[in-house]
Design an enzyme around this catalytic site. Structure first.
Site, short mmCIF file in Angstrom:
data_model
loop_
_atom_site.label_atom_id
_atom_site.label_comp_id
_atom_site.label_asym_id
_atom_site.label_seq_id
_atom_site.Cartn_x
_atom_site.Cartn_y
_atom_site.Cartn_z
N HIS A 1 44.43 31.73 -46.15
CA HIS A 1 44.07 32.57 -44.99
C HIS A 1 44.20 34.04 -45.39
O HIS A 1 44.72 34.37 -46.45
CB HIS A 1 45.01 32.27 -43.82
N GLY A 2 43.73 34.91 -44.50
CA GLY A 2 43.89 36.35 -44.74
C GLY A 2 43.25 36.79 -46.04
O GLY A 2 43.82 37.61 -46.77
N SER B 1 40.25 38.36 -46.61
CA SER B 1 39.26 39.44 -46.64
C SER B 1 39.61 40.45 -47.72
O SER B 1 40.79 40.73 -47.99
CB SER B 1 39.20 40.14 -45.28
N HIS C 1 46.70 38.49 -42.30
CA HIS C 1 45.47 38.67 -41.52
C HIS C 1 45.21 40.15 -41.28
O HIS C 1 46.14 40.95 -41.24
CB HIS C 1 45.60 37.94 -40.17
N ASP D 1 37.33 36.70 -42.25
CA ASP D 1 36.86 37.12 -40.92
C ASP D 1 36.79 38.65 -40.83
O ASP D 1 35.76 39.24 -40.50
CB ASP D 1 37.82 36.56 -39.85
N SER E 1 37.66 30.33 -33.77
CA SER E 1 39.05 30.53 -33.34
C SER E 1 39.17 30.28 -31.83
O SER E 1 38.15 30.18 -31.14
CB SER E 1 39.49 31.96 -33.66
N ASP F 1 39.78 27.12 -36.07
CA ASP F 1 40.69 27.99 -36.83
C ASP F 1 41.93 28.28 -35.98
O ASP F 1 41.82 28.62 -34.79
CB ASP F 1 39.93 29.30 -37.13
N ASN G 1 39.50 31.80 -46.26
CA ASN G 1 39.14 32.27 -44.92
C ASN G 1 38.84 33.77 -44.89
O ASN G 1 39.68 34.59 -45.28
CB ASN G 1 40.31 32.03 -43.96
N ARG H 1 19.30 46.10 -30.27
CA ARG H 1 18.66 45.22 -31.25
C ARG H 1 18.44 45.86 -32.63
O ARG H 1 18.67 45.18 -33.64
CB ARG H 1 17.34 44.67 -30.68
P1 13P Z 1 41.15 37.93 -42.69
O1 13P Z 1 41.79 38.69 -41.56
O2 13P Z 1 41.65 38.37 -44.01
O3 13P Z 1 39.66 37.94 -42.64
O4 13P Z 1 41.61 36.38 -42.54
C1 13P Z 1 40.89 35.52 -41.72
C2 13P Z 1 41.59 34.22 -41.50
O5 13P Z 1 42.56 33.88 -42.13
C3 13P Z 1 41.03 33.35 -40.46
O6 13P Z 1 41.83 32.23 -40.26
O1 G3H Z 2 43.07 34.49 -38.31
C1 G3H Z 2 42.47 34.86 -37.34
C2 G3H Z 2 41.00 35.03 -37.39
O2 G3H Z 2 40.67 36.24 -38.03
C3 G3H Z 2 40.41 34.91 -36.03
O3 G3H Z 2 40.66 36.03 -35.25
O4 G3H Z 2 41.72 35.03 -33.23
O5 G3H Z 2 40.76 37.36 -33.20
O6 G3H Z 2 39.24 35.39 -33.31
P1 G3H Z 2 40.59 35.94 -33.65
ZN ZN Z 3 43.93 32.65 -40.60
#
Ligand code: 13P
Ligand code: G3H
Ligand code: ZN
Length: 316
Positions: free
Chosen positions: A210-211, A213, A179, A255, A48, A81, A253, A280
């Site tokens: 996307h989104g 998770s 997200h 994250d 990202s 991303d 996706n 560690r």
């Molecule tokens: P999540 O927040 O559901 O992990 O989505 C990640 C995402 O869409 C990254 O582009």
């Molecule tokens: O959709 C966004 C991703 O989860 C990336 O998140 O912009 O905080 O790195 P970030």
């Molecule tokens: Zn996204």
């Protein structure tokens, strides 16, 4: 081995979805590569704008190149991303990225088309493919926050026009996800009806979710038990990944889930060992746990066990 995103999509379309995982540091990279080798799955590494700024964009590139050497059997693509126009051009110029995402979904339809078209032209001239977005997911991504009630599902008829007019290679569609860790207040399900309509109008065209998770309840409970405060966190049902893949979702996706694994491991570690200050030991636990998590997601996506056939189809 770094391949193009198009090669991964060609192999996966309609059969399984490729997991697209965000990384920001070396520990995430190690866990990701290990998990994908354990499960014999191809994958996409996503970077990202925030990740590029976190240490230095060159640091992430170096980590990825090193990981490709450490794990010579891994087959993956590297993707920007949620890029803006300027970041897309920077990544296209760098020669390192397999694909870029131009996210102008917050702009009106015609402006989204105009921006996306410019990026497609620049990317295609260098053999790089482009993911674009139409419709608006809720939640937060770096500098854009979409408030509840302002998210809009992708209109299938507009999606068809958008793809034809922009020449983009894949399309991120809003089908009910958002997200972050708080995705659903009521019904926890994807809008398969919207997906079906988009697929009917764009057969064979790779769609992106996307989104995605899953925000596992056990993970959230353990975080909360170790001092966290995440009441009401809920994600996508991972058993819906594969049905979505059969309807053309080729890239999923993820994250937030990786951040939850990190948070759980570190909260529990420092709760149980309050005198510890070496990062560690928890870092090692995180890499193992993240690898396990990635392998479990690849199982749900149907990408586990696909490496051998993919390698054959790539002639490698
Ligand atoms: P999540 O927040 O559901 O992990 O989505 C990640 C995402 O869409 C990254 O582009
Ligand atoms: O959709 C966004 C991703 O989860 C990336 O998140 O912009 O905080 O790195 P970030
Ligand atoms: Zn996204």
């Amino acid at each position: 081995m770094i391949v193009t995103t198009a090669q991964l999509f060609k192999h996966a379309y309609g059969k399984y979805a490729v997991g697209a995982y965000n990384i920001n540091n070396a520990e995430q990279a190690m866990g990701l590569f290990r998990g994908c080798i354990q499960s014999q799955a191809p994958f996409i590494i996503q970077i990202s704008k925030g990740a590029r700024k976190y240490t230095d964009k060159r640091m992430l590139e170096a980590i990825i190149r090193a990981a490709a050497e450490i794990f010579p059997d891994a087959i993956f693509a590297v993707h920007l991303d949620h890029g803006d126009e300027e970041t897309c051009y920077d990544c296209i110029k760098s020669g390192f990225y397999s694909s870029v995402m131009i996210d102008a979904s917050h702009e009106p339809f015609e402006k989204n088309i105009a921006i996306t078209k410019r990026v497609v032209e620049a990317a295609h001239a260098k053999g790089i493919s482009v993911e674009a977005e139409l419709g608006m997911l809720g939640g937060v991504e770096e500098d854009i926050k979409v408030e509840d009630g302002h998210a809009t599902l992708t209109n299938p008829v507009e999606a068809e026009q958008f793809v034809k007019r922009t020449g983009c290679d894949s399309l991120a569609c809003a089908i009910g996800t958002s997200h972050g860790a708080y995705k659903f207040k009521g019904r926890q399900s994807l809008h398969f009806d919207v997906l079906q309509k988009i697929k009917a109008l764009l057969p064979g065209f790779p769609l992106v979710m996307h989104g995605s998770s899953s925000v596992p309840k056990e993970e959230v409970d353990r975080i909360n038990a170790a001092g966290g405060k995440m009441p009401g966190a809920v994600g996508v049902d991972p058993n819906e990944y594969l049905p979505a893949a059969k309807l053309g979702v080729t890239k999923v996706n993820i994250d937030t889930d990786g951040r939850l694994v990190w948070t759980r491991v570190h909260r529990e570690f420092f709760r149980d060992k309050p005198s510890e200050f070496d990062f560690r030991p928890p870092g090692k636990i995180f890499m193992d746990e993240y690898a396990k998590f990635i392998a479990s997601r690849n199982d749900k996506l149907g990408s586990s066990g696909q490496l051998a056939d993919l390698r054959k189809s790539l002639g490698k």
